[in-house]
Design a protein around this motif. Structure first.
Motif, PDB file in Angstrom:
ATOM      1  N   GLU A 188       0.754  -1.193  -0.001  1.00 20.83           N
ATOM      2  CA  GLU A 188       0.059   0.050   0.154  1.00 20.83           C
ATOM      3  C   GLU A 188       0.990   1.181  -0.079  1.00 20.83           C
ATOM      4  O   GLU A 188       1.443   1.529   0.873  1.00 20.83           O
ATOM      5  N   VAL A 189       0.680   2.132  -0.847  1.00 22.34           N
ATOM      6  CA  VAL A 189       1.618   3.301  -1.227  1.00 22.34           C
ATOM      7  C   VAL A 189       0.450   4.476  -1.738  1.00 22.34           C
ATOM      8  O   VAL A 189      -0.287   4.550  -2.246  1.00 22.34           O
ATOM      9  N   THR A 190       0.921   5.681  -1.037  1.00 17.33           N
ATOM     10  CA  THR A 190       0.127   6.886  -1.213  1.00 17.33           C
ATOM     11  C   THR A 190       0.929   7.989  -1.931  1.00 17.33           C
ATOM     12  O   THR A 190       2.128   7.919  -1.586  1.00 17.33           O
ATOM     13  N   VAL A 191       0.405   8.893  -2.751  1.00 14.20           N
ATOM     14  CA  VAL A 191       0.965   9.978  -3.252  1.00 14.20           C
ATOM     15  C   VAL A 191       0.390  11.047  -2.786  1.00 14.20           C
ATOM     16  O   VAL A 191      -0.666  11.492  -3.336  1.00 14.20           O
ATOM     17  N   ASN A 192       0.999  12.030  -2.008  1.00 14.81           N
ATOM     18  CA  ASN A 192       0.211  13.198  -1.252  1.00 14.81           C
ATOM     19  C   ASN A 192      -1.168  12.790  -0.899  1.00 14.81           C
ATOM     20  O   ASN A 192      -1.991  13.419  -1.183  1.00 14.81           O
ATOM     21  N   GLY A 193      -1.444  11.554  -0.376  1.00 12.89           N
ATOM     22  CA  GLY A 193      -2.697  10.971   0.191  1.00 12.89           C
ATOM     23  C   GLY A 193      -3.554  10.284  -0.886  1.00 12.89           C
ATOM     24  O   GLY A 193      -4.427   9.681  -0.509  1.00 12.89           O
ATOM     25  N   LYS A 194      -3.075  10.402  -2.068  1.00 13.05           N
ATOM     26  CA  LYS A 194      -3.847   9.446  -3.128  1.00 13.05           C
ATOM     27  C   LYS A 194      -3.311   8.151  -3.277  1.00 13.05           C
ATOM     28  O   LYS A 194      -1.964   8.130  -3.344  1.00 13.05           O
ATOM     29  N   ASP A 195      -4.192   7.353  -3.456  1.00 14.49           N
ATOM     30  CA  ASP A 195      -3.590   6.029  -3.856  1.00 14.49           C
ATOM     31  C   ASP A 195      -2.627   5.699  -5.239  1.00 14.49           C
ATOM     32  O   ASP A 195      -2.923   6.399  -6.240  1.00 14.49           O
ATOM     33  N   ALA A 196      -1.550   5.204  -4.820  1.00 13.98           N
ATOM     34  CA  ALA A 196      -0.386   5.217  -5.921  1.00 13.98           C
ATOM     35  C   ALA A 196      -0.959   4.264  -7.212  1.00 13.98           C
ATOM     36  O   ALA A 196      -0.156   4.534  -8.077  1.00 13.98           O
ATOM     37  N   SER A 198      -3.697   4.482  -8.629  1.00 13.25           N
ATOM     38  CA  SER A 198      -5.010   5.067  -9.269  1.00 13.25           C
ATOM     39  C   SER A 198      -4.438   6.389 -10.244  1.00 13.25           C
ATOM     40  O   SER A 198      -3.974   7.257  -9.589  1.00 13.25           O
ATOM     41  N   LEU A 199      -4.546   5.996 -11.421  1.00 11.09           N
ATOM     42  CA  LEU A 199      -3.953   7.145 -12.481  1.00 11.09           C
ATOM     43  C   LEU A 199      -4.711   8.335 -12.174  1.00 11.09           C
ATOM     44  O   LEU A 199      -4.110   9.479 -12.305  1.00 11.09           O
ATOM     45  N   LEU A 200      -6.067   7.968 -12.063  1.00 11.21           N
ATOM     46  CA  LEU A 200      -6.873   9.420 -12.275  1.00 11.21           C
ATOM     47  C   LEU A 200      -6.873  10.200 -10.899  1.00 11.21           C
ATOM     48  O   LEU A 200      -6.638  11.374 -10.955  1.00 11.21           O
ATOM     49  N   GLY A 201      -6.377   9.250  -9.819  1.00  9.91           N
ATOM     50  CA  GLY A 201      -6.398  10.050  -8.368  1.00  9.91           C
ATOM     51  C   GLY A 201      -4.896  10.671  -8.508  1.00  9.91           C
ATOM     52  O   GLY A 201      -4.887  12.010  -7.993  1.00  9.91           O
ATOM     53  N   ILE A 202      -4.108  10.293  -9.069  1.00  8.72           N
ATOM     54  CA  ILE A 202      -2.642  10.928  -8.993  1.00  8.72           C
ATOM     55  C   ILE A 202      -2.753  12.261  -9.957  1.00  8.72           C
ATOM     56  O   ILE A 202      -2.380  13.410  -9.693  1.00  8.72           O
ATOM     57  N   MET A 203      -3.418  12.166 -11.172  1.00  9.92           N
ATOM     58  CA  MET A 203      -3.628  12.990 -12.133  1.00  9.92           C
ATOM     59  C   MET A 203      -4.391  14.270 -11.404  1.00  9.92           C
ATOM     60  O   MET A 203      -4.333  15.450 -11.771  1.00  9.92           O
TER      61      MET A 203
END
Length: 240
Positions: A188-196, A198-203
């Motif tokens: 499990e990894v997140t990017v600024n709180g978003k699931d790493a 999830s393409l749309l989440g990161i974008m």
């Protein structure tokens, strides 16, 4: 015939294919071009417009697209408007039982869902995973599940903060590369709180050059993934 973009098949075997159904041939073909940037080895088929090139949908184009996109692992269809869905459902009804079991119509926006589905297919997702990725485009990412602390201790989060160096920020192509790398780790990894994953989440984060990016995981099991993803951002994704 449906307009088709077929890549070379690698040693890993066939992937789930995608058919983009639009009332406009130009929209369907443009989506293939867009998705190809992030999914270079997925079979993408544009089934847009009527048989004579007008605005509308074509049963024959969709049926041909289903046959062309299915290399054995199944095919996912995405549509733009209601009547496109009706035509797609009719085409599915005409498939034989075996082919119908490998075909799914995703309830997802054509562009956002198509891009998310293409990335999920590119990283080897099965039919259910590709449909889920497409349909996730209509909502937010799920909350991460709580991590069970190791016996006799408390789980310690791991994180690294790096600066985004890409001139154009974390746009679609590097975001797709990021998601592909994240999907190679069972962590499990997140990017600024978003699931790493999830393409749309990161974008949706709108990360631009010079911004801080925090890569985090809930415990030591995520460290390898956190480090690999942070290192990828620090390289600039080869775009500098």
């Amino acid at each position: 015939m449906a307009e088709k973009s077929v890549p070379e098949r690698g040693a890993a075997g066939p992937l789930v294919g995608l058919v983009f159904v639009s009332h406009s041939a130009d929209i369907a073909a443009g989506l293939v071009t867009l998705a190809r940037q992030m999914a270079p080895t997925v079979t993408l088929v544009a089934a847009g417009g009527t048989d004579d090139g007008g605005i509308g949908t074509s049963f024959d184009k969709i049926a041909a697209g289903l046959a062309e996109a299915d290399a054995g692992r199944g095919v996912v269809l995405l549509c733009d408007l209601g009547s496109a869905i009706l035509t797609a459902e009719t085409a599915l009804d005409f498939l034989d039982d075996e082919a119908r079991q490998r075909a799914r119509l995703a309830d997802a926006p054509l562009v956002e869902g198509g891009v998310a589905a293409a990335v999920a297919a590119e990283i080897g997702g099965d039919l259910a995973a590709v449909v889920a990725a497409a349909e996730s485009a209509g909502g937010g990412s799920a909350e991460p599940e709580p991590v069970e602390a190791p016996a006799g201790g408390v789980a310690q989060p791991v994180s690294r903060t790096v600066i985004l160096r890409n001139r154009d920020g974390l746009h679609a192509r590097p975001a797709a590369d990021f998601v592909k790398l994240a999907s190679g780790f069972d962590a499990e990894v997140t990017v600024n709180g978003k699931d790493a994953h999830s393409l749309l989440g990161i974008m949706s984060l709108g990360l631009t050059r010079g911004m801080s990016v925090e890569i985090s995981g809930p415990d030591e099991r995520s460290r390898a993934a956190v480090d690999a993803l942070a290192d990828l951002i620090e390289t600039g994704f080869g775009e500098e």
